[in-house]
Write a protein that holds these residues in place. Sequence first.
Motif, mmCIF file in Angstrom:
data_model
loop_
_atom_site.group_PDB
_atom_site.id
_atom_site.type_symbol
_atom_site.label_atom_id
_atom_site.label_comp_id
_atom_site.label_asym_id
_atom_site.label_seq_id
_atom_site.Cartn_x
_atom_site.Cartn_y
_atom_site.Cartn_z
ATOM 1 N N VAL A 180 24.983 -22.529 -6.875
ATOM 2 C CA VAL A 180 24.665 -21.835 -5.638
ATOM 3 C C VAL A 180 24.082 -20.468 -5.996
ATOM 4 O O VAL A 180 24.715 -19.672 -6.682
ATOM 5 C CB VAL A 180 25.931 -21.655 -4.766
ATOM 6 N N GLN A 181 22.845 -20.231 -5.530
ATOM 7 C CA GLN A 181 22.197 -18.969 -5.829
ATOM 8 C C GLN A 181 22.566 -17.934 -4.775
ATOM 9 O O GLN A 181 22.643 -18.252 -3.591
ATOM 10 C CB GLN A 181 20.658 -19.138 -5.839
ATOM 11 N N PRO A 182 22.776 -16.690 -5.159
ATOM 12 C CA PRO A 182 23.074 -15.636 -4.191
ATOM 13 C C PRO A 182 21.912 -15.464 -3.222
ATOM 14 O O PRO A 182 20.748 -15.570 -3.611
ATOM 15 C CB PRO A 182 23.233 -14.387 -5.058
ATOM 16 N N GLU A 183 22.239 -15.234 -1.963
ATOM 17 C CA GLU A 183 21.206 -15.119 -0.952
ATOM 18 C C GLU A 183 20.649 -13.708 -0.862
ATOM 19 O O GLU A 183 19.523 -13.496 -0.460
ATOM 20 C CB GLU A 183 21.767 -15.540 0.419
ATOM 21 N N GLN A 184 21.460 -12.717 -1.204
ATOM 22 C CA GLN A 184 21.003 -11.359 -1.017
ATOM 23 C C GLN A 184 19.920 -11.002 -2.025
ATOM 24 O O GLN A 184 19.885 -11.507 -3.121
ATOM 25 C CB GLN A 184 22.164 -10.357 -1.149
ATOM 26 N N GLU A 185 19.010 -10.123 -1.606
ATOM 27 C CA GLU A 185 17.963 -9.641 -2.492
ATOM 28 C C GLU A 185 18.546 -8.663 -3.473
ATOM 29 O O GLU A 185 19.481 -7.933 -3.168
ATOM 30 C CB GLU A 185 16.858 -8.949 -1.688
ATOM 31 N N GLN A 186 17.978 -8.663 -4.656
ATOM 32 C CA GLN A 186 18.457 -7.766 -5.699
ATOM 33 C C GLN A 186 17.389 -6.743 -6.029
ATOM 34 O O GLN A 186 16.247 -7.107 -6.266
ATOM 35 C CB GLN A 186 18.792 -8.582 -6.966
ATOM 36 N N GLN A 187 17.718 -5.503 -6.016
ATOM 37 C CA GLN A 187 16.771 -4.491 -6.428
ATOM 38 C C GLN A 187 16.533 -4.613 -7.923
ATOM 39 O O GLN A 187 17.468 -4.695 -8.710
ATOM 40 C CB GLN A 187 17.306 -3.090 -6.122
ATOM 41 N N ALA A 188 15.245 -4.616 -8.296
ATOM 42 C CA ALA A 188 14.912 -4.825 -9.703
ATOM 43 C C ALA A 188 15.468 -3.740 -10.596
ATOM 44 O O ALA A 188 15.855 -3.984 -11.712
ATOM 45 C CB ALA A 188 13.394 -4.886 -9.857
ATOM 46 N N GLY A 189 15.516 -2.531 -10.097
ATOM 47 C CA GLY A 189 15.927 -1.423 -10.942
ATOM 48 C C GLY A 189 17.340 -1.530 -11.442
ATOM 49 O O GLY A 189 17.727 -0.856 -12.374
ATOM 50 N N GLU A 190 18.176 -2.404 -10.818
ATOM 51 C CA GLU A 190 19.573 -2.495 -11.231
ATOM 52 C C GLU A 190 19.765 -3.408 -12.434
ATOM 53 O O GLU A 190 20.810 -3.421 -13.050
ATOM 54 C CB GLU A 190 20.421 -2.998 -10.052
ATOM 55 N N MET A 191 18.733 -4.239 -12.757
ATOM 56 C CA MET A 191 18.749 -5.076 -13.956
ATOM 57 C C MET A 191 20.010 -5.936 -14.040
ATOM 58 O O MET A 191 20.702 -5.967 -15.053
ATOM 59 C CB MET A 191 18.614 -4.214 -15.226
ATOM 60 N N VAL A 192 20.323 -6.648 -12.952
ATOM 61 C CA VAL A 192 21.506 -7.502 -12.941
ATOM 62 C C VAL A 192 21.167 -8.848 -13.561
ATOM 63 O O VAL A 192 20.142 -9.446 -13.256
ATOM 64 C CB VAL A 192 22.022 -7.697 -11.498
ATOM 65 N N LEU A 217 5.592 6.265 -6.763
ATOM 66 C CA LEU A 217 5.866 4.834 -6.857
ATOM 67 C C LEU A 217 6.975 4.642 -7.888
ATOM 68 O O LEU A 217 6.763 4.863 -9.087
ATOM 69 C CB LEU A 217 4.610 4.064 -7.260
ATOM 70 N N ALA A 218 8.155 4.267 -7.423
ATOM 71 C CA ALA A 218 9.332 4.147 -8.286
ATOM 72 C C ALA A 218 9.764 2.692 -8.376
ATOM 73 O O ALA A 218 9.759 1.963 -7.375
ATOM 74 C CB ALA A 218 10.475 5.017 -7.753
ATOM 75 N N TRP A 219 10.186 2.289 -9.549
ATOM 76 C CA TRP A 219 10.555 0.892 -9.819
ATOM 77 C C TRP A 219 11.686 0.402 -8.920
ATOM 78 O O TRP A 219 11.706 -0.754 -8.507
ATOM 79 C CB TRP A 219 10.919 0.764 -11.293
ATOM 80 N N LYS A 220 12.630 1.262 -8.581
ATOM 81 C CA LYS A 220 13.788 0.821 -7.809
ATOM 82 C C LYS A 220 13.418 0.374 -6.395
ATOM 83 O O LYS A 220 14.226 -0.278 -5.734
ATOM 84 C CB LYS A 220 14.847 1.920 -7.752
ATOM 85 N N TYR A 221 12.209 0.692 -5.937
ATOM 86 C CA TYR A 221 11.802 0.282 -4.590
ATOM 87 C C TYR A 221 10.950 -0.986 -4.586
ATOM 88 O O TYR A 221 10.437 -1.381 -3.541
ATOM 89 C CB TYR A 221 11.054 1.424 -3.900
ATOM 90 N N VAL A 222 10.791 -1.609 -5.754
ATOM 91 C CA VAL A 222 10.159 -2.930 -5.807
ATOM 92 C C VAL A 222 11.239 -3.955 -5.493
ATOM 93 O O VAL A 222 12.250 -4.032 -6.191
ATOM 94 C CB VAL A 222 9.534 -3.208 -7.185
ATOM 95 N N LYS A 223 11.039 -4.749 -4.442
ATOM 96 C CA LYS A 223 12.084 -5.647 -3.946
ATOM 97 C C LYS A 223 11.745 -7.110 -4.242
ATOM 98 O O LYS A 223 10.622 -7.557 -3.995
ATOM 99 C CB LYS A 223 12.266 -5.466 -2.436
ATOM 100 N N PHE A 224 12.732 -7.810 -4.767
ATOM 101 C CA PHE A 224 12.584 -9.245 -5.044
ATOM 102 C C PHE A 224 13.950 -9.805 -5.373
ATOM 103 O O PHE A 224 14.908 -9.053 -5.610
ATOM 104 C CB PHE A 224 11.619 -9.472 -6.218
ATOM 105 N N ASP A 225 14.057 -11.108 -5.391
ATOM 106 C CA ASP A 225 15.294 -11.783 -5.740
ATOM 107 C C ASP A 225 15.303 -12.024 -7.247
ATOM 108 O O ASP A 225 14.576 -12.877 -7.757
ATOM 109 C CB ASP A 225 15.409 -13.106 -4.978
#
Length: 624
Positions: A604-616, A264-272
């Motif tokens: 305007v909020q970005p529509e694309q989902e952001q992977q949490a692991g990238e910490m944007v 179970l790796a953090w980068k595969y948790v998906k959310f906006d």
Amino acid sequence: MMPQETEENSLSSEMLESLAAIRKKQEDVLENTINKTLLALAPEEPMTVSEWAAEYRYMGKNETSRPGLWRNELVPYLVDIMDSLNSDSVEQITFLKPTQVGGTECGINILGYIIAQAPCRVMYVLPNKDAMEDFSQDRLQKVLISNDCFKGKYAAGNSKNAMLRYAGGFCKFGSAQSPTDLASWSVPVIVLDEIDKFPKMSGKEASPLKLAEERTKNWAGKKKMFFWSTPTLKTGHIFKLYESADVRYEYRVPCPFCGEMQPLAWKYVKFDAHQPATVVEHNAYYECCHCHEHITDKDKPDMLLGGRWFPLNECDGQPRSVAYGLNSLYSPWVTFGKMAAEFVRSKNDPLLLMNFVNSWLGEPWESKSAVMDADIVIQHKTECPMYVVPEWCQLLTGGVDVQKGYMYWKIDCWGPGTTCQTLAYGKALNWDELEQIMDTTWTGEDGVTPYQVCIYGIDTGYRTEEVYDYCWRHQGVAFPVKGSSTQMAAYLRPSNIEPKMPGRMPLQLWIVNTDQYKNEIAQRLENPIGRGSWMLNKDCDLEFAEQITAEHRIIDDKGHEHWVKKTSAKQNHLLDCSVYAFAMADLVNMRALQDVIIDSTPAVQPEQEQQAGEMVIPEPQFKI
């Protein structure tokens, strides 16, 4: 035969039968007693720690939300860690753990098993005396008293917080800060808990880890050393032990859709990542790295139960040291959404983000800010010119570094999210000039809105009495400050200065945790320009950036971090000014600033989902 003789013979026969019956009953009783004695003396059937816990460890309402017998199927990843006590070849067990995965209960099960099944001497070491007494009194002793399996074994009346006695051995508690605690007993089993909070040195002695390990050297082939902790930095005790283990293990679980085993790796948790934490908590999911199906929290119990530990490396022969690593995604009490929401709340604050990486991801914090580079700092220039206050700013603070014949000064703009931008800086030749600078009215980007410095701090390292006199004349606005010469837990603390002139009120000197403020400045320089960043104005020059980066962070022999001047650096005055301005911002509760909506047009909020692991970091609501 005479009648009397016949009667006597009959009576004699009845007596013999009665005596025989009594003898038979006595023999049966004796046989039962012997059998019970032999059964009691016979060795118990061998059990592992996890088997013992499932049969005997009862957890009360004050220990868990699910009281009852211990359930290995709830936390199956702890089974191998507990059972490592029963492995003859393994001597050292390292557990690199986050919070909320049952690590403390794992340790209690190991101690409980030793007391009930394999009594011996144990030493249990915690970071300090308070932690030692809290664990002994509030956790372990309550378990020993409430579980029936310890009756007749745990000698409560002959025990105290630092020494729990039981049939066949004892558990001696020690503080990592006390060399005496770590040098008093020879033991085959030691448990060192939260070792990243241990000092590098125990008093004037060697490392507490080394001192504790010395206690086991007389138990060759029988010793067990347990090390576990939430990590801090890569230079911390636990990560070093994890990296140096003969074999490191990773817990992998099967996908409920394709069956492929994976960690179970953090980068595969998906959310906006642009959504609020309350929204993210209900929308996050886990994506299989093989089939890309959406995995939800209801799938996790079966996945955990079907999981097992996989070695990440090999060693020659039987491993003597093993290491296990987890993150909070494995916890049955932490949902994917809860983890994602915690990240959203933490990502813009370097200190909260560090806690997320350590306590939730179970990973050491690795910051690029240990060494700041002027070329990187100069890239944090905005389009707002020198002497112009950005429209998102809500207050101004100043910092002054006093030298022998002049004073460096700096004024910073502060906004929501601990957002900072340099407004102006320079050198004042006397106190009157400094007063004029700090009393200046600065104009906002609209060319109309006026701003003034609401508070500023002046270093007392040089010309101390002059600083005090100036601050007495400007009480409520100018405050004397001094960098702390010792380790501090808080960011700053007050100290009263009594006046030498009659009629003056006592002056408040603020002791500043300069290392902590420099840490935060460096960490916020890693954030992109925008909310939560530490920024320069358009006209800041390279000399300014070189002063801000004139120091780097080192770790001394005692494990304490300090910022010290680089050997190649010339001056660091503006960095000191930045620290004092930051401290004064905290003094007026800058971190509580709230957003002010300037433009009525929603962003305007970005529509694309952001992977949490990238910490944007999301775009700020204000204009830079």
